[in-house]
Design a protein around this motif. Sequence first.
Motif, mmCIF file in Angstrom:
data_model
loop_
_atom_site.group_PDB
_atom_site.id
_atom_site.type_symbol
_atom_site.label_atom_id
_atom_site.label_comp_id
_atom_site.label_asym_id
_atom_site.label_seq_id
_atom_site.Cartn_x
_atom_site.Cartn_y
_atom_site.Cartn_z
ATOM 1 N N UNK A 232 28.965 44.197 -6.976
ATOM 2 C CA UNK A 232 27.883 45.451 -7.940
ATOM 3 C C UNK A 232 26.300 45.743 -7.229
ATOM 4 N N UNK A 233 26.301 44.826 -7.581
ATOM 5 C CA UNK A 233 24.500 44.910 -7.510
ATOM 6 C C UNK A 233 23.600 44.469 -6.262
ATOM 7 N N UNK A 234 24.583 43.845 -5.390
ATOM 8 C CA UNK A 234 23.992 43.800 -4.142
ATOM 9 C C UNK A 234 22.592 42.697 -4.185
ATOM 10 N N UNK A 235 23.335 40.641 -3.542
ATOM 11 C CA UNK A 235 22.019 39.774 -3.456
ATOM 12 C C UNK A 235 20.715 39.944 -3.512
ATOM 13 N N UNK A 236 19.999 41.370 -2.923
ATOM 14 C CA UNK A 236 18.767 41.302 -3.132
ATOM 15 C C UNK A 236 18.341 42.403 -4.164
ATOM 16 N N UNK A 237 18.939 42.634 -4.961
ATOM 17 C CA UNK A 237 18.571 43.555 -6.815
ATOM 18 C C UNK A 237 18.572 42.663 -7.315
ATOM 19 N N UNK A 238 19.077 41.147 -7.578
ATOM 20 C CA UNK A 238 18.905 40.458 -7.509
ATOM 21 C C UNK A 238 17.771 39.170 -8.730
ATOM 22 N N UNK A 239 17.781 39.395 -9.203
ATOM 23 C CA UNK A 239 16.536 37.784 -9.846
ATOM 24 C C UNK A 239 17.157 36.470 -10.416
ATOM 25 N N UNK A 240 17.052 35.616 -9.459
ATOM 26 C CA UNK A 240 17.797 34.336 -10.070
ATOM 27 C C UNK A 240 17.099 33.647 -10.422
ATOM 28 N N UNK A 241 17.084 33.215 -11.717
ATOM 29 C CA UNK A 241 16.726 32.147 -12.673
ATOM 30 C C UNK A 241 16.791 30.573 -12.505
ATOM 31 N N UNK A 242 16.243 30.204 -13.181
ATOM 32 C CA UNK A 242 16.411 28.770 -12.618
ATOM 33 C C UNK A 242 16.709 27.887 -14.019
ATOM 34 N N UNK A 243 17.683 26.905 -13.780
ATOM 35 C CA UNK A 243 18.654 26.351 -15.458
ATOM 36 C C UNK A 243 17.239 26.498 -17.093
ATOM 37 N N UNK A 244 15.950 26.283 -16.333
ATOM 38 C CA UNK A 244 15.023 25.972 -17.223
ATOM 39 C C UNK A 244 14.477 27.060 -17.598
ATOM 40 N N UNK A 245 14.605 28.614 -16.696
ATOM 41 C CA UNK A 245 14.525 29.390 -17.242
ATOM 42 C C UNK A 245 15.382 30.184 -18.212
ATOM 43 N N UNK A 246 16.821 29.924 -17.932
ATOM 44 C CA UNK A 246 17.920 30.177 -18.854
ATOM 45 C C UNK A 246 17.487 29.634 -20.168
ATOM 46 N N UNK A 247 16.979 28.264 -19.729
ATOM 47 C CA UNK A 247 17.064 27.741 -21.583
ATOM 48 C C UNK A 247 15.243 28.246 -22.358
ATOM 49 N N UNK A 248 15.223 28.898 -21.650
ATOM 50 C CA UNK A 248 13.411 29.368 -22.071
ATOM 51 C C UNK A 248 14.309 31.402 -22.353
ATOM 52 N N UNK A 249 15.435 31.690 -21.841
ATOM 53 C CA UNK A 249 15.485 32.930 -22.314
ATOM 54 C C UNK A 249 14.635 34.105 -21.182
ATOM 55 N N UNK A 250 14.936 34.070 -19.872
ATOM 56 C CA UNK A 250 14.680 34.771 -18.697
ATOM 57 C C UNK A 250 15.109 36.287 -18.888
ATOM 58 N N UNK A 251 16.608 35.380 -19.235
ATOM 59 C CA UNK A 251 17.328 37.514 -18.734
ATOM 60 C C UNK A 251 17.594 38.122 -20.019
ATOM 61 N N UNK A 252 17.287 37.176 -20.859
ATOM 62 C CA UNK A 252 16.981 38.319 -22.952
ATOM 63 C C UNK A 252 15.765 39.171 -22.526
ATOM 64 N N UNK A 253 15.255 39.572 -21.995
ATOM 65 C CA UNK A 253 14.308 41.036 -22.114
ATOM 66 C C UNK A 253 14.672 42.335 -22.963
ATOM 67 N N UNK A 254 14.445 43.516 -22.630
ATOM 68 C CA UNK A 254 14.443 44.466 -23.194
ATOM 69 C C UNK A 254 14.286 45.860 -22.445
ATOM 70 N N UNK A 255 15.062 46.528 -21.929
ATOM 71 C CA UNK A 255 14.165 47.821 -21.391
ATOM 72 C C UNK A 255 13.888 49.056 -22.456
ATOM 73 N N UNK A 256 13.355 49.713 -22.193
ATOM 74 C CA UNK A 256 12.865 50.711 -23.307
ATOM 75 C C UNK A 256 13.421 52.128 -22.389
ATOM 76 N N UNK A 257 13.080 52.056 -21.023
ATOM 77 C CA UNK A 257 14.209 53.097 -20.138
ATOM 78 C C UNK A 257 14.032 52.145 -18.968
ATOM 79 N N UNK A 258 14.177 53.183 -17.463
ATOM 80 C CA UNK A 258 14.851 52.379 -16.469
ATOM 81 C C UNK A 258 13.814 52.109 -15.863
ATOM 82 N N UNK A 259 12.501 52.077 -16.560
ATOM 83 C CA UNK A 259 10.923 51.236 -15.912
ATOM 84 C C UNK A 259 10.349 51.070 -16.460
ATOM 85 N N UNK A 260 10.615 50.598 -17.760
ATOM 86 C CA UNK A 260 10.339 50.045 -18.946
ATOM 87 C C UNK A 260 10.966 48.608 -19.424
#
Length: 306
Positions: A232-260
């Motif tokens: 769906x997104x394309x490999x080039x559009x994905x930021x892959x995080x590590x096991x340790x980064x997952x533990x620190x919640x890297x994917x749990x950011x929050x968007x206020x706008x498409x560019x913020x």
Amino acid sequence: MLSLNVKNETSRLRAVVLGTALSNGPTPEASVAYDPKSLEHILAGTYPKEADMVAEMEAFNKVFEKYDVKVYRPELVANENQIFTRDIAFVIDDIIIEAGILPERDKEFPAIEYVIDQIDPAKVKRIVDKEKIHIEGGDVILYNDYIFIGTYRGADYAQVKTARTNQAGIDYIKDLFPHKKILTFDLVKSWADARDNALHLDCCFQPVGTNKAIIYKGGFRNEAEYQQLVDIFGMDNLFHITRDEMYHMFSNVFSIAPDVVVSEKNFTRLNQWLREHDFTVEEIPYAEIAKQEGLLRCSTLPLVRD
């Protein structure tokens, strides 16, 4: 009346329920921990202090003020953890759904009833049979025509404390939104090690911008399901995080706008990638709240996006 509208994770935010860390209560006993990361910090004596969590949430609130977002806060329930509003309810299109959460957390939803009272009752859905239907907002990610739902399909579901969304929960959403494309993802769960526990889908995946996403491949039990997101997104559009980064919640950011994007200030690698892709990154401290296996997305319940 409050007219709800949420079709994705990134359109310009206009109104949100932000949790509160006030009157958070004493450090829980290990026996009542909801997740392995909280348990880890309870046992280590490093569980976050209320004052530190209040300060972190106020930093988040200041970002919302900067962008002129209408912010609602839950009414206070004494000695109750009310930080993670994402778990108790979620909005899809113009409908708000009271989640089917852990019974120990039933005190949290009444604290936002004053917000619910401002919404057309026809647009409010309540899961009545919470013993049967389990679903939490952290497992529900919107991407326009798609609804992505995290689950756990192991035969031992009933014994797995970190399994939060079941097939009955998925079916409930499918019945409410038959016109949506619903994809489900079997997540890796662990009580023994928080580094191997994707508590919710947003702990290992989240869209940013209009066509990009943050993802942890190891959070998916089924590689074919992970591959659906790559397609769906394309490999080039994905930021892959590590096991340790997952533990620190890297994917749990929050968007206020498409560019913020609001992000934790220590997420150096992610924040650099976001800036390289023309995002404005609002960095705040949130590492204490992260000790409870939740971060920025978990603390928010978006009500209105453009």
